[in-house]
Design a protein around this motif. Structure first.
Motif, PDB file in Angstrom:
ATOM      1  N   THR A  29      43.846  41.890  54.418  1.00  0.00           N
ATOM      2  CA  THR A  29      42.877  40.797  54.315  1.00  0.00           C
ATOM      3  C   THR A  29      41.555  41.163  54.988  1.00  0.00           C
ATOM      4  OG1 THR A  29      44.723  39.235  54.391  1.00  0.00           O
ATOM      5  CG2 THR A  29      42.535  38.341  54.731  1.00  0.00           C
ATOM      6  N   LEU A  30      41.649  41.864  56.108  1.00  0.00           N
ATOM      7  CA  LEU A  30      40.446  42.242  56.845  1.00  0.00           C
ATOM      8  C   LEU A  30      39.659  43.335  56.121  1.00  0.00           C
ATOM      9  CD1 LEU A  30      41.965  42.340  60.443  1.00  0.00           C
ATOM     10  CD2 LEU A  30      40.407  40.612  59.543  1.00  0.00           C
ATOM     11  N   LEU A  31      40.374  44.251  55.468  1.00  0.00           N
ATOM     12  CA  LEU A  31      39.718  45.374  54.807  1.00  0.00           C
ATOM     13  C   LEU A  31      39.089  44.993  53.469  1.00  0.00           C
ATOM     14  CD1 LEU A  31      42.231  48.310  55.460  1.00  0.00           C
ATOM     15  CD2 LEU A  31      40.080  47.819  56.641  1.00  0.00           C
ATOM     16  N   TYR A  32      39.596  43.938  52.847  1.00  0.00           N
ATOM     17  CA  TYR A  32      39.100  43.561  51.516  1.00  0.00           C
ATOM     18  C   TYR A  32      37.590  43.286  51.503  1.00  0.00           C
ATOM     19  CZ  TYR A  32      38.405  41.008  47.171  1.00  0.00           C
ATOM     20  OH  TYR A  32      37.930  40.585  45.962  1.00  0.00           O
ATOM     21  N   ILE A 185      46.376  27.291  47.486  1.00  0.00           N
ATOM     22  CA  ILE A 185      45.657  28.382  46.814  1.00  0.00           C
ATOM     23  C   ILE A 185      46.124  28.520  45.366  1.00  0.00           C
ATOM     24  CG2 ILE A 185      45.349  30.891  46.754  1.00  0.00           C
ATOM     25  CD1 ILE A 185      45.447  30.825  49.835  1.00  0.00           C
ATOM     26  N   ILE A 186      47.435  28.424  45.146  1.00  0.00           N
ATOM     27  CA  ILE A 186      47.978  28.536  43.792  1.00  0.00           C
ATOM     28  C   ILE A 186      47.458  27.407  42.906  1.00  0.00           C
ATOM     29  CG2 ILE A 186      50.098  28.430  42.433  1.00  0.00           C
ATOM     30  CD1 ILE A 186      51.520  29.848  44.746  1.00  0.00           C
ATOM     31  N   LYS A 187      47.330  26.215  43.477  1.00  0.00           N
ATOM     32  CA  LYS A 187      46.881  25.053  42.701  1.00  0.00           C
ATOM     33  C   LYS A 187      45.418  25.166  42.270  1.00  0.00           C
ATOM     34  CE  LYS A 187      50.078  21.464  44.323  1.00  0.00           C
ATOM     35  NZ  LYS A 187      50.197  20.161  45.057  1.00  0.00           N
ATOM     36  N   ILE A 188      44.561  25.650  43.172  1.00  0.00           N
ATOM     37  CA  ILE A 188      43.124  25.683  42.861  1.00  0.00           C
ATOM     38  C   ILE A 188      42.697  26.988  42.187  1.00  0.00           C
ATOM     39  CG2 ILE A 188      42.630  24.175  44.811  1.00  0.00           C
ATOM     40  CD1 ILE A 188      41.517  26.601  46.290  1.00  0.00           C
ATOM     41  N   MET A 189      43.570  27.974  42.153  1.00  0.00           N
ATOM     42  CA  MET A 189      43.186  29.281  41.599  1.00  0.00           C
ATOM     43  C   MET A 189      42.715  29.191  40.146  1.00  0.00           C
ATOM     44  SD  MET A 189      45.278  32.894  41.736  1.00  0.00           S
ATOM     45  CE  MET A 189      45.374  32.832  43.532  1.00  0.00           C
ATOM     46  N   PRO A 190      43.376  28.409  39.261  1.00  0.00           N
ATOM     47  CA  PRO A 190      42.893  28.328  37.874  1.00  0.00           C
ATOM     48  C   PRO A 190      41.492  27.724  37.768  1.00  0.00           C
ATOM     49  CG  PRO A 190      45.156  27.548  38.037  1.00  0.00           C
ATOM     50  CD  PRO A 190      44.647  27.680  39.441  1.00  0.00           C
ATOM     51  N   THR A 191      41.110  26.874  38.725  1.00  0.00           N
ATOM     52  CA  THR A 191      39.796  26.219  38.675  1.00  0.00           C
ATOM     53  C   THR A 191      38.685  27.167  39.089  1.00  0.00           C
ATOM     54  OG1 THR A 191      40.895  24.140  39.238  1.00  0.00           O
ATOM     55  CG2 THR A 191      38.491  24.197  39.432  1.00  0.00           C
ATOM     56  N   PHE A 192      38.976  28.043  40.040  1.00  0.00           N
ATOM     57  CA  PHE A 192      37.969  28.986  40.547  1.00  0.00           C
ATOM     58  C   PHE A 192      38.389  30.413  40.199  1.00  0.00           C
ATOM     59  CE2 PHE A 192      37.975  25.228  43.260  1.00  0.00           C
ATOM     60  CZ  PHE A 192      36.635  24.885  43.272  1.00  0.00           C
ATOM     61  N   LYS A 193      38.335  30.717  38.898  1.00  0.00           N
ATOM     62  CA  LYS A 193      38.784  32.027  38.445  1.00  0.00           C
ATOM     63  C   LYS A 193      37.934  33.167  38.995  1.00  0.00           C
ATOM     64  CE  LYS A 193      40.886  30.302  34.175  1.00  0.00           C
ATOM     65  NZ  LYS A 193      40.910  30.377  32.689  1.00  0.00           N
ATOM     66  N   GLU A 194      36.635  32.874  39.256  1.00  0.00           N
ATOM     67  CA  GLU A 194      35.768  33.923  39.770  1.00  0.00           C
ATOM     68  C   GLU A 194      36.145  34.337  41.191  1.00  0.00           C
ATOM     69  OE1 GLU A 194      33.970  29.945  40.795  1.00  0.00           O
ATOM     70  OE2 GLU A 194      34.935  30.902  39.075  1.00  0.00           O
ATOM     71  N   LEU A 195      36.938  33.486  41.876  1.00  0.00           N
ATOM     72  CA  LEU A 195      37.384  33.794  43.235  1.00  0.00           C
ATOM     73  C   LEU A 195      38.863  34.188  43.263  1.00  0.00           C
ATOM     74  CD1 LEU A 195      35.662  30.846  45.165  1.00  0.00           C
ATOM     75  CD2 LEU A 195      34.853  33.197  44.944  1.00  0.00           C
ATOM     76  N   ALA A 196      39.383  34.542  42.096  1.00  0.00           N
ATOM     77  CA  ALA A 196      40.820  34.823  41.987  1.00  0.00           C
ATOM     78  C   ALA A 196      41.253  35.952  42.913  1.00  0.00           C
ATOM     79  CB  ALA A 196      41.169  35.165  40.540  1.00  0.00           C
ATOM     80  N   SER A 197      40.455  37.021  42.972  1.00  0.00           N
ATOM     81  CA  SER A 197      40.840  38.164  43.805  1.00  0.00           C
ATOM     82  C   SER A 197      40.853  37.794  45.280  1.00  0.00           C
ATOM     83  CB  SER A 197      39.883  39.337  43.569  1.00  0.00           C
ATOM     84  OG  SER A 197      38.543  38.959  43.848  1.00  0.00           O
ATOM     85  N   MET A 199      41.230  34.757  46.588  1.00  0.00           N
ATOM     86  CA  MET A 199      42.320  33.821  46.861  1.00  0.00           C
ATOM     87  C   MET A 199      43.673  34.531  46.822  1.00  0.00           C
ATOM     88  SD  MET A 199      41.191  30.191  45.109  1.00  0.00           S
ATOM     89  CE  MET A 199      40.817  30.858  43.484  1.00  0.00           C
ATOM     90  N   THR A 200      43.797  35.547  45.968  1.00  0.00           N
ATOM     91  CA  THR A 200      45.041  36.316  45.917  1.00  0.00           C
ATOM     92  C   THR A 200      45.277  37.042  47.232  1.00  0.00           C
ATOM     93  OG1 THR A 200      44.823  36.644  43.529  1.00  0.00           O
ATOM     94  CG2 THR A 200      46.288  38.150  44.725  1.00  0.00           C
ATOM     95  N   ILE A 201      44.209  37.619  47.784  1.00  0.00           N
ATOM     96  CA  ILE A 201      44.308  38.289  49.078  1.00  0.00           C
ATOM     97  C   ILE A 201      44.677  37.292  50.169  1.00  0.00           C
ATOM     98  CG2 ILE A 201      42.967  39.440  50.881  1.00  0.00           C
ATOM     99  CD1 ILE A 201      43.716  41.312  48.684  1.00  0.00           C
ATOM    100  N   SER A 202      44.072  36.101  50.126  1.00  0.00           N
ATOM    101  CA  SER A 202      44.371  35.068  51.128  1.00  0.00           C
ATOM    102  C   SER A 202      45.826  34.620  51.038  1.00  0.00           C
ATOM    103  CB  SER A 202      43.437  33.865  50.941  1.00  0.00           C
ATOM    104  OG  SER A 202      42.096  34.228  51.135  1.00  0.00           O
ATOM    105  N   ALA A 203      46.304  34.424  49.808  1.00  0.00           N
ATOM    106  CA  ALA A 203      47.698  34.012  49.614  1.00  0.00           C
ATOM    107  C   ALA A 203      48.659  35.104  50.083  1.00  0.00           C
ATOM    108  CB  ALA A 203      47.944  33.693  48.139  1.00  0.00           C
ATOM    109  N   THR A 204      48.317  36.362  49.787  1.00  0.00           N
ATOM    110  CA  THR A 204      49.141  37.485  50.233  1.00  0.00           C
ATOM    111  C   THR A 204      49.207  37.542  51.754  1.00  0.00           C
ATOM    112  OG1 THR A 204      48.504  38.756  48.263  1.00  0.00           O
ATOM    113  CG2 THR A 204      49.441  39.985  50.128  1.00  0.00           C
ATOM    114  N   SER A 205      48.064  37.296  52.389  1.00  0.00           N
ATOM    115  CA  SER A 205      48.019  37.285  53.854  1.00  0.00           C
ATOM    116  C   SER A 205      48.930  36.197  54.424  1.00  0.00           C
ATOM    117  CB  SER A 205      46.581  37.061  54.337  1.00  0.00           C
ATOM    118  OG  SER A 205      46.533  36.946  55.740  1.00  0.00           O
ATOM    119  N   CYS A 206      48.920  35.019  53.803  1.00  0.00           N
ATOM    120  CA  CYS A 206      49.776  33.921  54.260  1.00  0.00           C
ATOM    121  C   CYS A 206      51.253  34.288  54.117  1.00  0.00           C
ATOM    122  CB  CYS A 206      49.478  32.647  53.461  1.00  0.00           C
ATOM    123  SG  CYS A 206      47.866  31.899  53.811  1.00  0.00           S
ATOM    124  N   VAL A 207      51.588  34.932  53.004  1.00  0.00           N
ATOM    125  CA  VAL A 207      52.979  35.342  52.784  1.00  0.00           C
ATOM    126  C   VAL A 207      53.403  36.372  53.825  1.00  0.00           C
ATOM    127  CG1 VAL A 207      54.545  36.537  51.203  1.00  0.00           C
ATOM    128  CG2 VAL A 207      52.947  34.834  50.319  1.00  0.00           C
TER     129      VAL A 207
END
Length: 267
Positions: A29-32, A185-197, A199-207
């Motif tokens: 998450t920090l390196l992204y 993050i999963i819920k709002i991801m379809p609405t903000f597709k331009e931020l998909a990458s 949000m994916t990193i943020s979700a991965t960090s949470c996991v």
């Protein structure tokens, strides 16, 4: 009978593995942002990243060093646990200190803009900043206090049991918070597709951070268990019991002689 903490080194190895996975998630998450040209990073961003990087690696580094010292017989199991708790307490306290430092360095100058483009300070004062981040401060304060009390209660298993439950509650608090963040993050991801990458990193960090909480729970319930000490049977009693079993025909001559030989080695 008084119970005591019993250390299981093989499970401590898994604690290190789980902490390593958690640290890896934080580092990704920090390196992204550093590898993404879309981010216009400032000196403060790099400084925050460096501090976060150190904080991410500290638990797994400390656990590996302590476990290595235990294996080389430079410290005991109780000392290992005590030092680990002190490290976690120090990290919590340091996090609070750095939050205040970054407020004065950066956050105190942040502006929020209205629809007319007029900016107002996001935080009117340090107290306002603490108030708006009260949950973070309270969780850090509670965590640091629990870790310090656990460190000084290693020999008192009753107090340790109570504090262990409190620490479990803190872990569950963080686990639920991360799960809620993942779902959001999963819920709002379809609405903000331009931020998909992002949000994916943020979700991965949470996991990945869930592994850190799992490591703490494994540490206090698996690597260390509260058990009654084994009762040492006198050697004379062992000989007497063996003779009685042989006389009663419960064991054969070969088994009797083999067991007696083993007992003689203990003399």
């Amino acid at each position: 009978m008084n119970k005591k903490l019993v250390f299981y080194p093989e499970k401590m190895t898994w604690v290190c593995v789980l902490l390593g996975i958690s640290a890896l998630g934080s580092i990704l998450t920090l390196l992204y942002p550093l590898s993404n040209n879309d981010y216009d990073l400032t000196f403060n961003d790099y400084l925050r990243t460096l501090v976060s990087f150190i904080f991410s690696l500290a638990p797994v580094t400390a656990s590996l060093i302590l476990l290595n010292r235990y294996k080389s017989k430079q410290l005991g199991g109780d000392t290992l646990l005590k030092l680990f708790f002190y490290v976690e307490a120090a990290l919590s306290i340091s996090s609070m200190i750095f939050m205040v430092v970054f407020y004065f360095v950066y956050d105190s100058h942040l502006l929020d803009y209205d629809v007319l483009g007029q900016g107002t300070l996001r935080y009117s004062s340090l107290m306002d900043y603490i108030k708006q981040n009260l949950k973070s401060y309270l969780s850090l304060i509670i965590s640091s206090v629990i870790y310090i009390l656990l460190a000084i209660s290693i020999k008192d298993t009753k107090r340790f049991s109570i504090l262990r439950l409190l620490l479990t509650g803190m872990c569950l608090y963080y686990i639920v918070g991360n799960i809620v963040s993942i779902i959001s993050i999963i819920k709002i991801m379809p609405t903000f597709k331009e931020l998909a990458s992002t949000m994916t990193i943020s979700a991965t960090s949470c996991v990945m951070s869930l592994f850190g909480q799992a490591a703490i729970l494994l540490l206090i319930f698996g690597a260390y268990k509260i058990e009654a000490p084994e009762i040492e049977v006198p050697i004379e009693e062992k000989f007497r019991s063996l003779d009685e079993k042989y006389a009663a025909g419960q064991i054969g001559k070969e088994a009797y002689e083999a067991a007696r030989t083993e007992l003689l080695k203990q003399l």
